[in-house]
Motif scaffolding. Structure first.
Motif, PDB file in Angstrom:
ATOM      1  N   GLY A   1     -39.172  -5.546   0.789  1.00 10.58           N
ATOM      2  CA  GLY A   1     -39.353  -4.326   1.575  1.00 10.58           C
ATOM      3  C   GLY A   1     -39.367  -3.073   0.719  1.00 10.58           C
ATOM      4  O   GLY A   1     -40.176  -2.161   0.936  1.00 10.58           O
ATOM      5  N   VAL A   2     -38.472  -2.997  -0.274  1.00 10.11           N
ATOM      6  CA  VAL A   2     -38.437  -1.844  -1.169  1.00 10.11           C
ATOM      7  C   VAL A   2     -39.730  -1.749  -1.971  1.00 10.11           C
ATOM      8  O   VAL A   2     -40.319  -0.667  -2.131  1.00 10.11           O
ATOM      9  CB  VAL A   2     -37.215  -1.929  -2.109  1.00 10.11           C
ATOM     10  CG1 VAL A   2     -37.288  -0.852  -3.193  1.00 10.11           C
ATOM     11  CG2 VAL A   2     -35.920  -1.784  -1.310  1.00 10.11           C
TER      12      VAL A   2
ATOM     13  N   ARG B   1     -35.263  -5.647  -8.573  1.00 11.54           N
ATOM     14  CA  ARG B   1     -34.227  -5.013  -7.747  1.00 11.54           C
ATOM     15  C   ARG B   1     -33.674  -3.772  -8.439  1.00 11.54           C
ATOM     16  O   ARG B   1     -33.376  -2.754  -7.800  1.00 11.54           O
ATOM     17  CB  ARG B   1     -33.111  -6.014  -7.476  1.00 11.54           C
ATOM     18  CG  ARG B   1     -31.978  -5.468  -6.597  1.00 11.54           C
ATOM     19  CD  ARG B   1     -30.784  -6.394  -6.630  1.00 11.54           C
ATOM     20  NE  ARG B   1     -30.289  -6.588  -7.987  1.00 11.54           N
ATOM     21  CZ  ARG B   1     -29.474  -7.571  -8.352  1.00 11.54           C
ATOM     22  NH1 ARG B   1     -29.080  -8.475  -7.466  1.00 11.54           N
ATOM     23  NH2 ARG B   1     -29.051  -7.664  -9.594  1.00 11.54           N
TER      24      ARG B   1
ATOM     25  N   THR C   1     -35.007  -7.840   1.209  1.00  8.61           N
ATOM     26  CA  THR C   1     -34.731  -6.452   0.839  1.00  8.61           C
ATOM     27  C   THR C   1     -35.600  -6.004  -0.326  1.00  8.61           C
ATOM     28  O   THR C   1     -36.213  -4.924  -0.294  1.00  8.61           O
ATOM     29  CB  THR C   1     -33.243  -6.278   0.478  1.00  8.61           C
ATOM     30  OG1 THR C   1     -32.447  -6.588   1.616  1.00  8.61           O
ATOM     31  CG2 THR C   1     -32.959  -4.847   0.031  1.00  8.61           C
TER      32      THR C   1
ATOM     33  N   ALA D   1     -31.533 -12.824   2.091  1.00 14.64           N
ATOM     34  CA  ALA D   1     -31.540 -11.416   2.466  1.00 14.64           C
ATOM     35  C   ALA D   1     -31.965 -10.536   1.294  1.00 14.64           C
ATOM     36  O   ALA D   1     -32.664  -9.525   1.474  1.00 14.64           O
ATOM     37  CB  ALA D   1     -30.161 -11.003   2.977  1.00 14.64           C
ATOM     38  N   SER D   2     -31.565 -10.908   0.072  1.00 12.29           N
ATOM     39  CA  SER D   2     -31.979 -10.154  -1.118  1.00 12.29           C
ATOM     40  C   SER D   2     -33.493 -10.196  -1.282  1.00 12.29           C
ATOM     41  O   SER D   2     -34.118  -9.188  -1.633  1.00 12.29           O
ATOM     42  CB  SER D   2     -31.298 -10.723  -2.370  1.00 12.29           C
ATOM     43  OG  SER D   2     -29.913 -10.492  -2.353  1.00 12.29           O
TER      44      SER D   2
END
Length: 502
Positions: free
Chosen positions: A296-297, A336, A293, A289-290
């Motif tokens: 996507g960012v 991140r 994410t 999931a990370s």
């Protein structure tokens, strides 16, 4: 799309003359070629440095640019030799290929020795490395890609939507046109079939009746082609990390996404066990999931020039070896957290040469394109790729919208000069296939496909491991022993073999 004519285009993965009529078909296994004398000498300084402390000798072998005109223009192939350490035990030559197409193999024997290639192999074989046609020091080719080129990877960028496919189509078309504009008539002759013919010319030049062969990744396609075209001259053949055929086509490229789906869980388990250090997730599911994410960012807000597409490509490439997992985790952390300084330090930045070209990236990109586009016909309709991206984005969420995206092969100006080499299941049982269960670029499916096509000629060794490369490059003792036993003693497994993780 209109293509310029090419040699033999009446016959059904880089090249420009537009000859008016097709030439005669090249026989799959030509008559024994005239053997030029090989004169071994000092290797180029960069090869010496890369191979150190192993000492190699180098030479060049001339081969026809066009095998339909064997007495016509010749090109040079650069080869290297690590002579058998025990002349009394010597049984022949073992040709090596690192993959690509477009990977330099002149120092591969030294790399394998440094990684632990058993002395029982180096005692019995002259190890023959090479730069295949068009590559490195073998009459190199260039499309002229530079640091300013939008085309920077032979894996297409991840397409977040239909508009991204349209944008990539323009980049792919420009890349194909650039290759045509920079071609001197060589590119169209870079094919797997011609490279297999080159192997046989090298064999003859070395005055060997047969040759053994060890090839990795795309090198499995080349080895499969050689074993199919020259079964009577192929001795012991080891194909490691198989792409599934004698060429890379659109389906083969799309299997990269399958490989990433099967391989990322290994990294996710590794990272989850180190959550306190990297904070990427306490479970493999959270780590996955990370990834989604972060990607996507970055699609919306790149960090230090790294967008979601490049992040996905970096992750894919770092799954090739478990030793790269720590750096991959650090990269995820930096991106991140939006740490531009750390991201720049971790992300690879190509070095520009004095003339502005990327070396060896330009050459490697060019050879990959030429061979891939010349070997087999690719779809030309952009909508075909758009539909594939839509399907694979859902089927393989991690990377499918990249590997299904459009490539310059859709706009390649030359039709294949001959059909791709067909696997020849008639011949000796002499093809040993090695395959990790989890491999980002060559998933297990490729090994199974080649095993099925070779039939009783082959045996498949499946390894419960992750990464790209099994023999010597991996660390599984069962696979190492099985392949070494075959190369040294000729003992092929009586049936397909499964090697448990060490």
């Amino acid at each position: 799309m209109k293509r310029q004519g090419s040699a033999g285009q009446g016959l059904a993965l880089l090249v420009v003359l537009g000859l008016g009529g097709p030439l005669a078909a090249v026989p799959a296994a030509a008559e024994e070629p005239k053997a030029p004398q090989v004169k071994w000498g000092q290797c180029p300084d960069d090869v010496v440095a890369e191979a150190a402390p192993t000492e190699l000798r180098c030479a060049t072998v001339p081969v026809p640019l066009d095998y339909a005109d064997p007495e016509g223009q010749q090109i040079d192939l650069s080869i290297s030799r690590l002579a058998a350490a025990d002349p009394d035990e010597r049984r022949g030559v073992l040709m090596l290929n690192p993959g690509g197409p477009g990977g330099s193999g002149l120092a591969l024997s030294a790399l394998l020795v440094a990684q632990g290639l058993p002395t029982s192999v180096t005692d019995r074989y002259d190890l023959i490395g090479m730069d295949t046609r068009g590559t490195g020091r073998s009459t190199p080719v260039s499309c002229g890609f530079t640091t300013d080129s939008l085309y920077y990877s032979n894996i297409p960028p991840y397409a977040v939507d239909d508009a991204a496919v349209t944008a990539q189509a323009k980049v792919a078309e420009q890349a194909a046109e650039q290759c045509a504009d920079n071609d001197d008539g060589t590119l169209r002759h870079l094919t797997t079939a011609n490279t297999a013919r080159d192997l046989d010319r090298i064999r003859a030049a070395l005055d060997e009746e047969t040759t053994s062969y060890l090839g990795y990744s795309y090198g499995t396609a080349l080895g499969a082609a050689y074993a199919s075209m020259f079964p009577e001259r192929a001795d012991r053949i080891v194909l490691d990390s198989n792409i599934g055929d004698t060429h890379l086509d659109r389906d083969g490229l799309r299997r990269y996404a399958l490989g990433m789906e099967q391989t990322l869980p290994d990294f996710a388990r590794w990272a989850a066990r180190r959550h306190d250090s990297y904070r990427l997730g306490r479970t493999p599911e959270q780590v996955r999931a990370s990834y989604l994410t972060i990607a996507g960012v970055l699609d919306d807000t790149p960090v230090a020039g790294i967008d979601g597409s490049l992040f996905r490509l970096l992750t894919f490439s770092h799954l090739f070896k478990q030793s790269q997992y720590p750096k991959l985790a650090q990269t995820w952390q930096a991106l991140r957290e939006g740490d531009r300084t750390a991201a720049r330090a971790l992300a690879p930045v190509p070095e520009e040469t004095a003339d502005g070209t990327l070396s060896p990236n330009d050459n490697a990109l060019t050879v990959f394109l030429a061979v891939t586009c010349n070997d087999v016909e690719w779809p030309e309709d952009v909508n075909t790729y758009r539909r594939g991206v839509t399907a694979d984005r859902e089927r393989y969420p991690l990377f499918g919208a990249a590997t299904a995206n459009i490539t310059p092969c859709a706009f390649w100006p030359y039709a294949p000069a001959e059909p791709p080499v067909k696997i020849n299941a008639e011949g000796p049982r002499n093809v040993l296939l090695l395959q990790n269960r989890r491999d980002a670029s060559t998933p297990l499916r490729g090994g199974k496909m080649l095993r099925e096509k070779f039939g009783d000629r082959a045996r498949l060794v499946t390894v419960d491991d992750s990464g790209h490369g099994v023999y010597v490059l991996g660390k599984n003792s069962c696979a190492l022993n099985t392949a070494t036993r075959y190369l040294v003693e000729g003992r092929m497994p009586t049936k397909d073999t499964f090697c448990r993780a060490d």
